[in-house]
Design an enzyme around this catalytic site. Structure first.
Site, PDB file in Angstrom:
ATOM      1  N   SER A  20       0.796  -1.114   0.262  1.00 16.26           N
ATOM      2  CA  SER A  20      -0.430  -0.024  -0.002  1.00 16.26           C
ATOM      3  C   SER A  20       0.988   1.097  -0.195  1.00 16.26           C
ATOM      4  O   SER A  20       0.263   2.466  -0.470  1.00 16.26           O
ATOM      5  CB  SER A  20      -0.959  -0.257   1.410  1.00 16.26           C
ATOM      6  OG  SER A  20      -1.748  -0.230   0.830  1.00 16.26           O
ATOM      7  N   LYS A  28       0.133   3.683  -3.651  1.00 19.89           N
ATOM      8  CA  LYS A  28      -0.683   4.836  -3.254  1.00 19.89           C
ATOM      9  C   LYS A  28      -0.080   5.335  -3.213  1.00 19.89           C
ATOM     10  O   LYS A  28      -1.179   6.353  -3.838  1.00 19.89           O
ATOM     11  CB  LYS A  28      -1.323   3.950  -2.607  1.00 19.89           C
ATOM     12  CG  LYS A  28      -2.497   2.977  -1.866  1.00 19.89           C
ATOM     13  CD  LYS A  28      -3.256   2.105  -0.049  1.00 19.89           C
ATOM     14  CE  LYS A  28      -3.555   0.913  -1.174  1.00 19.89           C
ATOM     15  NZ  LYS A  28      -4.699   0.388   0.115  1.00 19.89           N
ATOM     16  N   TYR A  64      -3.647  -2.847 -10.249  1.00 18.24           N
ATOM     17  CA  TYR A  64      -3.186  -2.328  -8.314  1.00 18.24           C
ATOM     18  C   TYR A  64      -2.746  -3.135  -8.181  1.00 18.24           C
ATOM     19  O   TYR A  64      -1.799  -3.143  -6.837  1.00 18.24           O
ATOM     20  CB  TYR A  64      -4.991  -2.667  -8.135  1.00 18.24           C
ATOM     21  CG  TYR A  64      -5.464  -2.290  -6.574  1.00 18.24           C
ATOM     22  CD1 TYR A  64      -4.984  -1.279  -5.775  1.00 18.24           C
ATOM     23  CD2 TYR A  64      -5.636  -3.251  -5.941  1.00 18.24           C
ATOM     24  CE1 TYR A  64      -4.909  -1.255  -4.408  1.00 18.24           C
ATOM     25  CE2 TYR A  64      -5.534  -3.532  -4.355  1.00 18.24           C
ATOM     26  CZ  TYR A  64      -5.161  -1.953  -3.458  1.00 18.24           C
ATOM     27  OH  TYR A  64      -5.070  -1.919  -2.619  1.00 18.24           O
ATOM     28  N   TYR A 117      -4.475   3.620   8.823  1.00 17.41           N
ATOM     29  CA  TYR A 117      -5.715   3.025   8.515  1.00 17.41           C
ATOM     30  C   TYR A 117      -6.369   3.192   9.596  1.00 17.41           C
ATOM     31  O   TYR A 117      -5.736   4.260   9.720  1.00 17.41           O
ATOM     32  CB  TYR A 117      -5.774   1.095   8.436  1.00 17.41           C
ATOM     33  CG  TYR A 117      -4.546   1.085   6.758  1.00 17.41           C
ATOM     34  CD1 TYR A 117      -5.221   1.029   5.922  1.00 17.41           C
ATOM     35  CD2 TYR A 117      -3.684   0.363   7.312  1.00 17.41           C
ATOM     36  CE1 TYR A 117      -4.338   1.241   4.732  1.00 17.41           C
ATOM     37  CE2 TYR A 117      -2.711   0.122   5.725  1.00 17.41           C
ATOM     38  CZ  TYR A 117      -3.089   0.320   4.036  1.00 17.41           C
ATOM     39  OH  TYR A 117      -3.148  -0.270   4.152  1.00 17.41           O
ATOM     40  N   VAL A 165       1.389  -3.650   4.240  1.00 18.44           N
ATOM     41  CA  VAL A 165       0.953  -4.726   5.101  1.00 18.44           C
ATOM     42  C   VAL A 165       2.453  -5.978   4.333  1.00 18.44           C
ATOM     43  O   VAL A 165       2.786  -6.995   4.713  1.00 18.44           O
ATOM     44  CB  VAL A 165      -0.232  -5.333   4.306  1.00 18.44           C
ATOM     45  CG1 VAL A 165      -1.211  -5.079   4.567  1.00 18.44           C
ATOM     46  CG2 VAL A 165      -0.116  -6.202   2.609  1.00 18.44           C
TER      47      VAL A 165
END
Length: 306
Positions: free
Chosen positions: A66, A69, A193, A241, A259
């Site tokens: 992530s 992103k 993705y 998060y 992760v």
């Protein structure tokens, strides 16, 4: 703190990490990540004066997951500007990164671009009418230019592993599309993705790639300063998060986790940082990586709040 003291501090942090019996748990729901040894640690710091410092397993590449992103968001903002916020919000989610509950309640508008649903929308925006291969090439080019390193690649085995076990992400994508917030097919968007999440880097490469978000680095103006401010704000409030508030409290500067165990962090006008340890806490953030950044912040005095 004098930069001359950083090498000794990073070695202390590396030693502290390795003395812990509890490394956290790897992301076992992705088969390729499930077999990674959690007892690994690396940290890299790039200071605005051009000096770099490293400790631990800095030569080991890892899946940035992530953290990617952040780079797709930078590309999307460069292309669409504030128009992107019509499709994705800017607020913390307070829920797990792959939750579908909030998405349903809020009519298919993800809370922010760093939870999975938001990143899927951002990926769709960057894709536009292009082929996935071309979009992935654009993302890799951006990363290679930011890091000044052409040896950054996608781990195809990790991408295939994510695709094979990505049912929750497919559910999110189909829901987004049912709400009119996904313009390409679910297969096309998720194929892109999963592949950009499977980019593999070392902490040295990732810390260098983060310099454009730091300011103060000559020749590192990849995007406009207003976009840098937006991304750093989102990393501070949403980058970990439902553990983002705790990270901001403990560390005190923006960061984005993945992760795969990586965390990319920025101390504006001071340094860009990358840390990696694949064992995760209950929120899906690197357990030893977070502890390392807390120690770094405390001992250097680095914080956006001081």
């Amino acid at each position: 703190m004098s930069a001359d003291l950083l090498p000794a501090l990073l070695e202390q942090i590396n030693g502290d990490a390795r003395r812990h019996a509890d490394w956290g748990r790897v992301a076992s729901y992705i088969p390729e990540l499930a077999c990674v040894d959690p007892a690994q640690f690396a940290i890299s710091v790039c200071c605005v004066d051009g000096r770099e410092y490293h400790a631990g397993d800095v030569g080991v590449g890892f899946s940035i997951q992530s953290v990617s992103k952040v780079f797709t968001l930078a590309l999307a903002l460069g292309r669409f500007g504030d128009g992107l916020w019509e499709r994705v919000g800017k607020e913390p989610s307070g829920r797990a990164f792959n939750s579908i509950v909030q998405l349903e309640v809020e009519d298919g508008i993800p809370r922010n671009p760093f939870i999975n649903a938001g990143a899927i929308v951002t990926t769709d925006a960057v894709l536009g009418s292009n082929a996935p291969r071309d979009t992935l090439g654009e993302i890799l080019l951006f990363l290679r230019e930011a890091a000044e390193d052409g040896d950054i690649h996608i781990n195809d085995s990790v991408a295939r592993s994510e695709y094979a076990t990505g049912d929750r992400n497919f559910a999110l994508a189909h829901f987004l599309r049912s709400c009119g917030n996904l313009h390409n097919s679910c297969d096309k968007v998720l194929g892109t993705y999963f592949h950009h999440c499977a980019i593999e880097m070392t902490t040295a490469q990732l810390a260098r790639a983060a310099r454009f978000l730091c300011g103060g680095f000559a020749g590192q103006r990849m995007i406009g300063i207003e976009r840098v401010r937006s991304i750093n704000a989102l990393m501070m409030t949403c980058g970990h998060y439902d553990g983002s508030g705790a990270f901001a409290y403990r560390v005190g500067f923006p960061g984005k986790s993945g992760v795969g165990g990586g965390i990319m962090a920025v101390v504006p006008n001071v340094a860009s940082i990358a840390v990696w340890s694949p064992g995760l806490d209950r929120y899906g953030n690197s357990q030893q990586g977070t502890a390392a950044l807390e120690r770094l912040s405390r001992d250097t005095g680095w914080s956006v709040f001081s």
